[in-house]
Design an enzyme around this catalytic site. Structure first.
Site, short mmCIF file in Angstrom:
data_model
loop_
_atom_site.label_atom_id
_atom_site.label_comp_id
_atom_site.label_asym_id
_atom_site.label_seq_id
_atom_site.Cartn_x
_atom_site.Cartn_y
_atom_site.Cartn_z
N SER A 142 0.82 -1.20 0.00
CA SER A 142 0.00 0.00 0.00
C SER A 142 0.86 1.25 0.00
O SER A 142 1.59 1.52 -0.93
CB SER A 142 -0.97 -0.04 1.18
OG SER A 142 -1.90 1.01 1.11
N ASP A 297 -2.08 6.41 -4.14
CA ASP A 297 -0.94 5.72 -3.54
C ASP A 297 -0.47 4.58 -4.45
O ASP A 297 -1.07 4.33 -5.50
CB ASP A 297 -1.29 5.24 -2.13
CG ASP A 297 -2.28 4.09 -2.10
OD1 ASP A 297 -3.00 3.89 -3.10
OD2 ASP A 297 -2.36 3.39 -1.07
N ASP A 299 -0.63 1.36 -4.77
CA ASP A 299 -1.53 0.33 -5.29
C ASP A 299 -2.89 0.90 -5.68
O ASP A 299 -3.82 0.16 -5.99
CB ASP A 299 -1.68 -0.83 -4.31
CG ASP A 299 -2.39 -0.45 -3.02
OD1 ASP A 299 -2.19 0.70 -2.57
OD2 ASP A 299 -3.12 -1.28 -2.46
N ASP A 301 -5.40 2.40 -4.18
CA ASP A 301 -6.66 2.23 -3.44
C ASP A 301 -6.94 3.42 -2.53
O ASP A 301 -8.03 3.51 -1.95
CB ASP A 301 -6.69 0.91 -2.67
CG ASP A 301 -5.63 0.81 -1.57
OD1 ASP A 301 -4.77 1.71 -1.46
OD2 ASP A 301 -5.66 -0.19 -0.82
#
Length: 556
Positions: A142, A297, A299, A301
């Site tokens: 993340s 960010d 990834d 999400d």
């Protein structure tokens, strides 16, 4: 096995990755050896997350293989589809870890469906259900610093696995030897047997179709100028495509952060919650003067935003964006005649209480769940199981995660980017910026101030320190905060309002609320402060005073 024996075993058997061989041969510091081998990297409710490197307490191909073998053993004991969808982001070794997982899955006679390139985490959640898989894996850490990577596990519903399933998978993992109990084939063998297959373009296009269906603009032309940064992550392709689909083409990408790069050279902490990560975008905004700075960010999400305010740009907090979007979605659904009966929104126990006031104003039921978007996903699943999925209109958490539909079961920055751009254009047509819109909501509902303080405790000593902090707070809770009596103490470890037990403490006065919890994904204790006052300056001061009190007594 003692630590030195474990270290010796790794030097003997961990030979498949040259980086690990080099690391192990150069290790001679006793403390460093201890940190790497004193425990297994914890498989928690969201899977694995840790520093990349050699050792049982690090992210590497052997930890990945063992975890995947445990997942396969669990999956083979169920009647779930014997296939697993796999996605990954731009982090160091993400593509390698994804393929290592696929090799183990294929060796167990299960089909591994892997994206051909990095894609957002929500696209993995979508793929699990679109392909009818029994589970999913996303290789990502993340928004953590570059030295981290992670391994998130999803259930057949596209939501991160439940606490019960996580416990069952962990039991399988713990029964396995790190090196000798893992089935493995080569990528070539897996593909030849049809057990490693590439996810087709139709899956990603269907994901974008599903996101676009959540549009509230009604196909109207959107006059908007955007600067966008994917923070060297996985968001570029999908975010640009969805903005094009809704008619936003004036998009300038921050050049230093455009292309995937797991080193994150321009922002050591690639988190749109943190101003430093957005500085390159802010500098570009001062030159090209957009209506909106958008950041996702690594990834993709989580979404962060900055908007014009005077001669500069103001960062919108996660709580503020959650309130803005909740209000906007309610307004547009009512305007479009698409507000369902008994609408439901979902947020977390640490998110702003301002959401309660907004939801009540529109007749929306607001449900609060534990921290982690998986718990919001579970609420969506409950509504779907009851045949009431249309009641769900929005979910958010203060840490920049948002979702306006049931198309996926995790936070979705592609969806959030689309909605935020539509909302910004809608306010622009009314002669308002998002900053002005937020100020108007404060004027209407009251001045709520939410702050987050994080205290980092690395290594084995850090784990002990975090446990000690929570024990002390339970044994000796504060009697007053900012001169006001603490009127309520809530210990979520006992189970509250039907929620799963969680290591979280909450302290309330008549004007403030404070929650303290160890992070589930980082070596940190997080303190969430919430105050309401007659003006923002007073609310800010109240939170500052409370944080000083807690730091001085409990968090030193």
């Amino acid at each position: 096995m003692d630590i030195q024996s474990c270290f010796a075993l790794w030097k003997e058997k961990a030979v498949d990755d040259p980086d690990l061989v080099s690391e192990l041969s150069g290790l001679n510091d006793e403390k460093e050896i201890f940190e790497r081998f004193y425990r297994d990297l914890e498989f928690g409710t969201g899977g694995l997350r840790g520093v990349i490197g050699a050792g049982t307490n690090r992210m590497n191909i052997y930890v990945i293989r063992r975890a995947t073998q445990g997942l396969c053993n669990y999956l083979k004991g169920t009647d779930l589809p014997q296939s697993v969808a796999i996605g990954y982001d731009s982090r160091i070794k993400s593509d390698l870890f994804a393929m290592e997982a696929a090799r183990v899955i294929a060796a167990n006679g299960i089909t591994a469906c892997i994206y051909p390139r990095l894609e957002p985490t929500p696209a993995l959640s979508w793929a699990v259900r679109y392909l009818g898989c029994g589970a999913g894996i996303c290789v990502t850490a993340s928004h953590n610093p570059a030295k981290y990577n992670g391994y998130k596990v999803y259930g057949s519903d596209g939501c991160q696995i439940t606490l019960d399933v996580a416990a069952a998978v962990l039991k399988e993992i713990n029964a396995l030897d790190m090196f000798d109990a893992v089935n493995l084939v080569t990528e070539e063998e897996g593909r030849a047997a049809g057990k490693i297959v590439t996810i087709g373009e139709d899956c990603l296009q269907s994901f974008l179709d599903a996101v676009q269906q959540r549009s509230l603009s009604g196909g109207e032309k959107l006059d908007l100028k955007v600067v966008y940064t994917p923070l060297n992550g996985a968001g570029l392709e999908c975010v640009k495509k969805i903005l094009t689909r809704i008619g936003i083409t004036d998009v300038t990408v921050v050049p230093e952060q455009e292309h995937p790069d797991g080193r994150f050279p321009t922002c050591p902490y690639p988190n749109p919650e943190i101003r430093e990560a957005m500085e390159k975008g802010l500098a570009l905004c001062r030159k090209v003067k957009p209506d909106l700075l958008l950041g996702t960010d690594p990834d993709c999400d989580r979404m962060g935003v900055a908007v014009p305010e005077g001669d500069d740009y103001r960062l919108i907090s996660g709580n503020e964006m959650g309130v803005l979007l909740l209000d906007y979605i309610c307004r547009k659904r009512l305007e479009n005649g698409k507000m369902p009966e008994k609408p439901v929104a979902v947020t977390t126990i640490v998110s702003t209480d301002m959401a309660n006031a907004v939801a009540a104003d529109y007749g929306v039921e607001l449900r609060r769940v534990l921290t982690g978007f998986k718990f919001i996903g579970e609420q969506i699943a409950l509504l779907e199981a009851a045949g009431e999925i249309d009641r769900y209109i929005f979910g958010f958490e203060e840490s920049y995660g948002y979702l306006s539909g049931g198309h996926v079961r995790d936070k979705d920055a592609v969806n959030a980017s689309m909605l935020c751009c539509e909302m910004t254009a809608w306010y622009k047509a009314k002669g308002m910026t998002l900053a002005q819109a937020m100020d108007a909501l404060y004027e209407k509902y009251g001045y709520y101030r939410n702050d987050l303080a994080s205290f980092t405790f690395e290594g084995a000593e850090g784990m002990q320190k975090m446990a000690s902090i929570m024990e002390n707070l339970r044994a000796n809770p504060p009697k007053t905060l900012d001169g006001k009596a603490v009127v309520k103490v809530v210990d979520y470890q006992t189970g509250v309002n039907g929620l799963p037990k969680s290591n979280v403490l909450e302290f309330q006065t008549d004007a403030t609320k404070v929650l303290v919890r160890p992070s589930g994904t980082e070596p940190k204790v997080k303190v969430y402060l919430s105050a309401r006052a007659a003006n923002m300056a007073a609310a800010v001061k109240r939170n500052q005073q409370i944080l000083e009190e807690l730091t001085g007594k409990y968090l030193k």
